[in-house]
Design a protein around this motif. Sequence first.
Motif, PDB file in Angstrom:
ATOM      1  N   ALA A  13      64.169 -34.530 -63.943  1.00  0.00           N
ATOM      2  CA  ALA A  13      63.936 -34.691 -62.502  1.00  0.00           C
ATOM      3  C   ALA A  13      64.406 -36.060 -62.012  1.00  0.00           C
ATOM      4  O   ALA A  13      64.975 -36.175 -60.918  1.00  0.00           O
ATOM      5  N   ASP A  16      68.260 -35.931 -61.869  1.00  0.00           N
ATOM      6  CA  ASP A  16      68.761 -35.073 -60.788  1.00  0.00           C
ATOM      7  C   ASP A  16      68.421 -35.621 -59.409  1.00  0.00           C
ATOM      8  O   ASP A  16      69.185 -35.434 -58.456  1.00  0.00           O
ATOM      9  N   SER A  17      67.272 -36.289 -59.285  1.00  0.00           N
ATOM     10  CA  SER A  17      66.819 -36.769 -57.980  1.00  0.00           C
ATOM     11  C   SER A  17      67.310 -38.171 -57.658  1.00  0.00           C
ATOM     12  O   SER A  17      67.289 -38.582 -56.496  1.00  0.00           O
ATOM     13  N   ALA A  22      61.677 -39.986 -55.924  1.00  0.00           N
ATOM     14  CA  ALA A  22      62.199 -38.669 -55.549  1.00  0.00           C
ATOM     15  C   ALA A  22      61.818 -37.621 -56.579  1.00  0.00           C
ATOM     16  O   ALA A  22      61.525 -36.470 -56.241  1.00  0.00           O
ATOM     17  N   ALA A  23      61.814 -38.003 -57.858  1.00  0.00           N
ATOM     18  CA  ALA A  23      61.410 -37.063 -58.904  1.00  0.00           C
ATOM     19  C   ALA A  23      59.941 -36.673 -58.753  1.00  0.00           C
ATOM     20  O   ALA A  23      59.570 -35.512 -58.954  1.00  0.00           O
ATOM     21  N   THR A  25      58.224 -36.548 -55.969  1.00  0.00           N
ATOM     22  CA  THR A  25      58.143 -35.606 -54.852  1.00  0.00           C
ATOM     23  C   THR A  25      58.587 -34.220 -55.275  1.00  0.00           C
ATOM     24  O   THR A  25      57.966 -33.210 -54.937  1.00  0.00           O
ATOM     25  N   ARG A  26      59.671 -34.159 -56.029  1.00  0.00           N
ATOM     26  CA  ARG A  26      60.203 -32.881 -56.485  1.00  0.00           C
ATOM     27  C   ARG A  26      59.213 -32.152 -57.398  1.00  0.00           C
ATOM     28  O   ARG A  26      59.052 -30.932 -57.304  1.00  0.00           O
ATOM     29  N   LEU A  27      58.529 -32.915 -58.269  1.00  0.00           N
ATOM     30  CA  LEU A  27      57.607 -32.297 -59.223  1.00  0.00           C
ATOM     31  C   LEU A  27      56.198 -32.122 -58.662  1.00  0.00           C
ATOM     32  O   LEU A  27      55.369 -31.442 -59.272  1.00  0.00           O
ATOM     33  N   ARG A  93      65.215 -24.714 -58.708  1.00  0.00           N
ATOM     34  CA  ARG A  93      66.360 -25.493 -58.226  1.00  0.00           C
ATOM     35  C   ARG A  93      67.530 -25.300 -59.182  1.00  0.00           C
ATOM     36  O   ARG A  93      67.359 -25.343 -60.401  1.00  0.00           O
ATOM     37  N   THR A  95      71.792 -26.485 -59.644  1.00  0.00           N
ATOM     38  CA  THR A  95      72.877 -27.335 -59.172  1.00  0.00           C
ATOM     39  C   THR A  95      74.204 -26.619 -59.364  1.00  0.00           C
ATOM     40  O   THR A  95      74.529 -26.165 -60.462  1.00  0.00           O
ATOM     41  N   ALA A 124      71.574 -26.583 -54.930  1.00  0.00           N
ATOM     42  CA  ALA A 124      72.040 -27.916 -54.533  1.00  0.00           C
ATOM     43  C   ALA A 124      73.508 -28.059 -54.895  1.00  0.00           C
ATOM     44  O   ALA A 124      73.894 -27.871 -56.056  1.00  0.00           O
TER      45      ALA A 124
END
Length: 285
Positions: A13, A16-17, A22-23, A25-27, A93, A95, A124
């Motif tokens: 994460a 990728d973030s 940001a990781a 938030t993603r997790l 998600r 990519t 993405a």
Amino acid sequence: MAVGIQQLRAFVAVVDSGGFGAAATRLGVSQSAVSHAVAGLERAVGRPVLTRGGVPVPTLFGERILRHSRAVVDAAAAVDALAAGRDDLVRGRLTLAASPTVCHGLLTDLVPRWRAEFPELVVALFEGEDDELAGWLERGTADLAVLVDPPAGPGVPLGTDRFHAVLRADHPLAGEPEVDLADLADDEFLLSEGGCERQVRELHRMARIPFAPTHRVRQLSTLFAMVRAGIGVSAVPGLAEGMQGEGVLLVPLTQRACRTLVLTGPPGRPWHPAAQALLEVAGRR
């Protein structure tokens, strides 16, 4: 100390973030939890996996384990989905890597269709040049990619892309329905080095003229700006139509060298659980 799935999930994460915040938030966890998970991974493997300071990027060892880490995280997501009774697995998600012309000419239609069919999946886009994409698949940077003329294997052909001459709007041949590349031999030629050199060389061979580009540029925007300024002419894939801006025209070439575009996954590791569903939709377009 054993490596845990949460540690690998946090590591992937962050990569990728582009950062720990940001990781998180993603997790859906705290930034501190992500930092502790990555630190735990580094203790388990006995060496750093990310650089610190600025945007975190994988260390050399981190690059080596990134592909395996993605495979473990994807497999765990698939197991979780099966355990929860979800058969489609089209969530999470993914990519997708593609060249600028493919992003412009194909994916603006395809991505919204995927979004409508699979609202729980985020696709993405990761834009790069044709000659970079296969490596991104190999290293795990991308889960799927649109490759040009790949070796035979699993994948869905999205179509063929014919090459066009790039001319300034006031060029004497700009109004023709087709242009023979040989008729442009007296113009300075600009070569886009984004991965199409093999096809452009073939166009010159078919036209029976020397391949001797005067200028080599990387970005299509630079190439179009130079043509607009009257510096020369070029040849690009037809999917670039609409990217050139005012004062520049794309005219089909008489020489019919084409490239085949194939949506496919990585050859050396398990595919993302949602990949096959995306390929099925792409195959129906």
